[in-house]
Write an enzyme that holds these catalytic residues in place. Structure first.
Site: not given
Lengths: 233, 233, 233, 233
Positions: B95, B97, B120, B171, B229
């Protein structure tokens, strides 16, 4: 080991993508062609720029068949192959996902010629190549990407030596040059003029392209027989 | 001391948030889960990335009860707990910001699939989870945040392994992956495609999502049985 | 020499403005007040951050009269003086011309509360103080600037401890805090949420402020008796 | 070797363009004039900032004829020559293609006076010089560029000492100052206020210029007989 000098240059050119801030992780590749031996040197696929060495570059023939190298070549190899096949004067190709250029590729618009920074290296707006069809995507995708780029320049009658770059719709930029170093230089310029064009339209939504004679003046100040920029003339 | 190897990796993954420019001060956290022992390793709350060591990571059980560690765990722990509970294949959660992702979280819009950089790693638009109600916010806020994320994926029938991230309304972003390192990688990608999507709409306000077959092509070029790839296949 | 410890902190806080990317040249200043001795420590005017030392900080009384120091104090001193006079709980003040905050100051709009990054430090939209009148500008300009800030908080009944910053119309941001370090922290947050708010409106021009209960939840998660973020509770 | 001290300063000023982030590759040049000897020191054309030394600067007379130096002077030399000829008080000139300034140059709009960051160094909006005609471009292009700048200031009756910069339509910014160092300083300011103005209009499309009395107050706080910013008064 083949092409020791060109391996070094291609390795250094790939690393320079990171230095110039054009790539994250492994999201870009540089190749070069040796026109005499008909051999291409290209970045290995998915290897970080830190780990690149002249020795782990991959050598292919001009159809993209690996000739020397233990690693897989860049997955975009076949796009490079097409560009070398049809753009006969070029010696290096670069593909990145640089942010501002992708912002135009995804928008599906040519990067308009708005000023001299652009004109110094690109003699005209930088074209947006069309979307690939479902059969092109599901067929030989990377080869078709190259063919769509070539088609764009042929249909619009653009000289790839005078406009050394393109954005592929929903994808990102490809640039080229006489050498891999020049191809990288053009990627830096394309990214910068992409940003400048965005800011220009933000500051003046009604702006139109700059004058053709200014484009020619600046392009020819740096290129061709009467160039007078720099020290080589 | 439990999970010495995973502590090291989670510590390093947290520090890498700063290196990637995704966080200011202490504004982001990484965790990992050991599925066999049912233990979670997570950043301590409010501690700067400089001061993180493998030893000061906090260990909790899979319900978020602290098992080992003298510091408080990240205040977002219970959101991580929910994600591990419902997204059974994931091994790490992040998480942050980060600025551009917050720009979409606060706008309350999905990040549209506009091109291959996105495809991708994310097989479809990145969803915007709904606002929490007053009772959800004033109740077990962090747990409810996790539940709203899970609800988003279930209601829209999105596979969290194929779309490893979300923005929570008003958020910011959460991402995940098979490992904490992959979860961080996905946070970098989400931030970058968030910016690219913004620029794309600025350059062409009438743009629509790219073709579904291009999305599939690029996603499957990198993931699954037929991926080609990189060097692992 | 007076206030040796506070001189060091104010010097370091001023230098940190450059580290945080909030200033160019000499375009920002930090001060602190010692409430017991009624003395203010402030950056000298026009001196670059490299050249700052604890010794060349300027000491004034609480009316802005120089008590110790050979250099002129920051030209914005009298604005700081007003803030210390009316905002009784604050211990440090920062003024910068940071880019995104100026983008709102010059726009003459409050920075709207759009999400939790904002709410973690500012319990409400960050107000835009009104333009100064010609007599205010041509009179005691810096003092009047401070008075207009105080007026803004009084008229709108905003608690300066809960909303520790403002943008002054056609000028730039001021922030404050219990300490000079916290005031700098708030300047970093203000700059970041200013950018996030701009991106939010770009991605969704019809966005409105986030829910009041979310604002309160996040603010109180970090501040006050029931805070549970970090390690101090 | 002529003008050893001024060569050093011009060399350092050119290198500082890169430090300030105003240039890529070789895209900018600084010169200075020695008014007593009527000699100009300027960057050599197309040479990277790394390779600049006091010794490889080029010396010309005030008409732009090379007096000392083995390298070609900057291709923009004749624009500098015109500015020195008509703006009698200036001692240094800078030209760059800095991104935000080009965004206004290409938009063909003055950079509006929106606040005090601008007013501290530019006493009024920063003018956009008109496009050159085809005969001006195809004639003595660089000389004509200088003439168009001078024409702009004369027609609008702007004092070049009070507004030390301009953007040339479809091209980029030129700034000047009493010294080459001050000219560089003004280029940094111009780039920053160009960005601030863009953000300001993005945050409030209906914004108009700030008050004239605020402009004067801030300009005169830093310049002229009654200046009180800094330590020199």
């Amino acid at each position: 080991m083949l092409l020791q000098s060109l391996r070094k240059r291609v390795c250094a050119a790939n690393k320079s993508l990171a230095t110039h801030g054009l790539v994250k992780f492994t999201w870009g590749n540089v190749s070069a062609i040796d026109r005499e031996r008909d051999l291409i040197v290209i970045k290995p696929s998915g290897v970080s720029y830190d780990e690149l060495t002249p020795e782990n570059m991959v050598i292919t023939d001009s159809n993209g068949m690996v000739v020397e190298g233990e690693l897989n070549p860049s997955s975009d190899l076949n796009t490079h192959v097409q560009l070398y096949k049809y753009f006969k004067d070029i010696g290096g190709v670069v593909h990145t996902h640089s942010t501002e250029a992708v912002g135009w590729a995804q928008a599906g618009r040519d990067i308009p010629f708005y000023g001299t920074t652009h004109a110094d290296y690109f003699r005209g707006s930088i074209p947006s190549a069309r979307s690939l069809s479902i059969s092109e995507v599901n067929g030989e995708y990377e080869t078709q990407t190259g063919k769509v780029i070539v088609e764009t320049f042929e249909h619009l009658d653009i000289d790839p030596n005078a406009v050394p770059g393109v954005t592929v719709r929903s994808h990102g930029p490809f640039t080229w040059g006489k050498t891999p170093e020049e191809a990288v230089y053009h990627s830096v310029v394309l990214e910068e003029v992409a940003k400048m064009a965005r800011l220009t339209e933000q500051n003046n939504p009604r702006i139109v392209c700059a004058d053709k004679f200014l484009l020619d003046k600046h392009y020819l100040r740096k290129h061709g027989a009467n160039a007078y920029y720099g020290q080589n003339n």
